[in-house]
Design an enzyme around this catalytic site. Sequence first.
Site, mmCIF file in Angstrom:
data_model
loop_
_atom_site.group_PDB
_atom_site.id
_atom_site.type_symbol
_atom_site.label_atom_id
_atom_site.label_comp_id
_atom_site.label_asym_id
_atom_site.label_seq_id
_atom_site.Cartn_x
_atom_site.Cartn_y
_atom_site.Cartn_z
ATOM 1 N N GLU A 287 98.077 21.810 24.173
ATOM 2 C CA GLU A 287 97.302 21.747 25.409
ATOM 3 C C GLU A 287 97.472 20.408 26.127
ATOM 4 O O GLU A 287 96.525 19.635 26.306
ATOM 5 C CB GLU A 287 95.823 22.033 25.139
ATOM 6 N N GLU B 142 96.406 31.242 22.116
ATOM 7 C CA GLU B 142 95.018 31.301 21.665
ATOM 8 C C GLU B 142 94.271 32.309 22.530
ATOM 9 O O GLU B 142 94.089 32.089 23.723
ATOM 10 C CB GLU B 142 94.339 29.929 21.769
#
Length: 690
Positions: free
Chosen positions: A154, A317
């Site tokens: 991320e 995710e």
Amino acid sequence: MIIVDKSIPGEAFQLGVCYYPEQWPEQMWDDDYKRMRDIGFSIVRMGEFAWNFFEPEEGVFAFDLFDRAINLAYQHGLKVILGTPTATPPAWMTHKYPEILNVTSDGVQYQHGMRRHYNYSSPVYRNYCAKITEAMAVHYADHPGVVGWQIDNELNCEVNVFYSEADHAAFRAWLKEKYGSLDVLNQAWGTVFWNQSYSDWGQVHLPRTTPSNSANPHQTLDEKRFISDNTISFARLQAEILRKLAPQQWVTTNGMFGHLDNHAMTDELLDFFSHDSYPNFATLWNDAGRENPLMDRISSNQLAKVRSVSPNFCIMEQQSGPGGWVNKIAQSSPKPGQMRLWTYQSVAHGADMLLYFRWRTATFGTEIYWHGINDYHNQPNRRVAEAADISRELAKIGVAIAGSRYVSEVAILQDYDNEWDGEFDLWHGPLTKESLYSWAKSLQFNHIPYDYLYLKDTSALDDLIQYKVLIYPHPAIMSEETAELLKQYVAGGGKLLFGARTGYKDKRGHCRMSPFPGPVADLCGVTVEDFTLIVNEKSTPNIRWTDGGNEAGTPADLFNDILRPANEKVETLAVFDGDYYAGKPALTRNPYGSGEAYYYGAAFSREVADALIVRLGIKPALQDWAELPPEVEVAIREKQNRRFAFLLNYSDHPVQARLLRGTEDMLEGVRLAAGELNLPPYGVKVLELE
């Protein structure tokens, strides 16, 4: 521009889960893997936060724990995605080399104890990142169970601005390469204003704290451009090592966060892009106070942006339970069926690989309330059962849908310069936010699939002409090259819509000394003769349609450009119905070549978007197949003349659609006749359009 080869390889859908073997007793692994396989999972991600296990002390590498974890996963038939662990530098490193830590604009250094607390510019940190990536790549390049790599985790999440000394130095180097000299820099930044001119490179910094918490707007735009390039440079360091040492394994990274050109990063470095989808965030940050809020279906809008990077992407995710940290973020649990709904939301928009976050909820640390499929007690629960149901369904349809592409005739245009400039510039940024939301809501509720198309220097006409309608809400920054490309699109038969504040800035962010809308004035056939910011709702005028439309009382939101047609061919579709400019054109249509250009002198509202959909002749995707209620989103994926329609009911109550012809229910494996079609709360249907 869509890069068609930046998609997931493979001919079957892959379903899996994120797993953290370092967080659980080793005697649990075998049972965990067995139950993953029983559910039907085939792939796991691990390692992205485990630097201490790979390098417990400086220069000492250890792979024994993850060797055992990966070997056992492979024995159970699970493929492994390995994350490079650079999102969380170890304490021995931050203690010895505090210069790797990030710093606030006020000069306060972040400290160890969280994640993403480093800066991308530190030569020391880059050196250590290269070493750990190289060591892992050498060790796992030939492991038959490791199929790919996730770089970091991320990028630009948590914080997306950087002000360490290394960042200021890297910014100067970036500016020297971009501008060549201080004279050119001073001109680009307009430093003659307020006596900001620089006479030595040592005087130049990233924006720092100033009176009124303001800054040079051209400097702040370059700041965002630099952060993006610097982040890509950080990712490139790892990607090049992985390409060289592990050429048989694919490379990706996950998340879509601010101040990062994900399109350029993917084009230059990755095999495909990955995203993290948490639709429950919408319940915290969305528009619950509005009429008919999008709530969790707003994630479809984000997935459309992801699809613009990779037509077929990975969800690294996928939310499987309520999310929450100890000290912030607290979400309600997904209702029964919502986990399945959100999974198919991702699949409908182009996901060909999906991993749930996470296998089991952590019992310690900041994310003890970020729930996984399994609860702390590790006993059967409804989320485990729902995951198994989803897995059985995707096993049934996965081969058919893998590699199919989302189909749309409408695209919303965006670009990073306007996105980043609009963060600081309140004269166009809020307009874009409102208009993008309004168009997303209107297109979704009217059952019209849409794409995002990001314009960049390499964009070509072929990227645009695949769409019948393009919407470019508020491109304040507009280059002559982009204007020419848009003219070619419209001249060839396309329909293009602009909103207020179009075209008045050049690439530097300087306002042009020419009538608005600048380089697209002839395309739109109008001049902005006056304009005003709307300071509150009470002062917002309405528009009145002049073409017989009965849409009364439609507000012209946030900003008003008062228009003057430049020739007799320009048609005024609506006028302002209030204030000193009542009766003046608010919405125009100009024929240009074989196409049409529309200019709307305000931010787009849901009502205006609805009215324009009718006038543009855009039809629902399933107009010949089904009649759908507004609670249902429709998405179409297509491959080799096979078309698949995803119907997603986001409401907490059953809804009824009407099939106009018979079709195949792919999930149930039954033939559906024309007639009523019931979708339960949070229900999903996947139909093959024959």
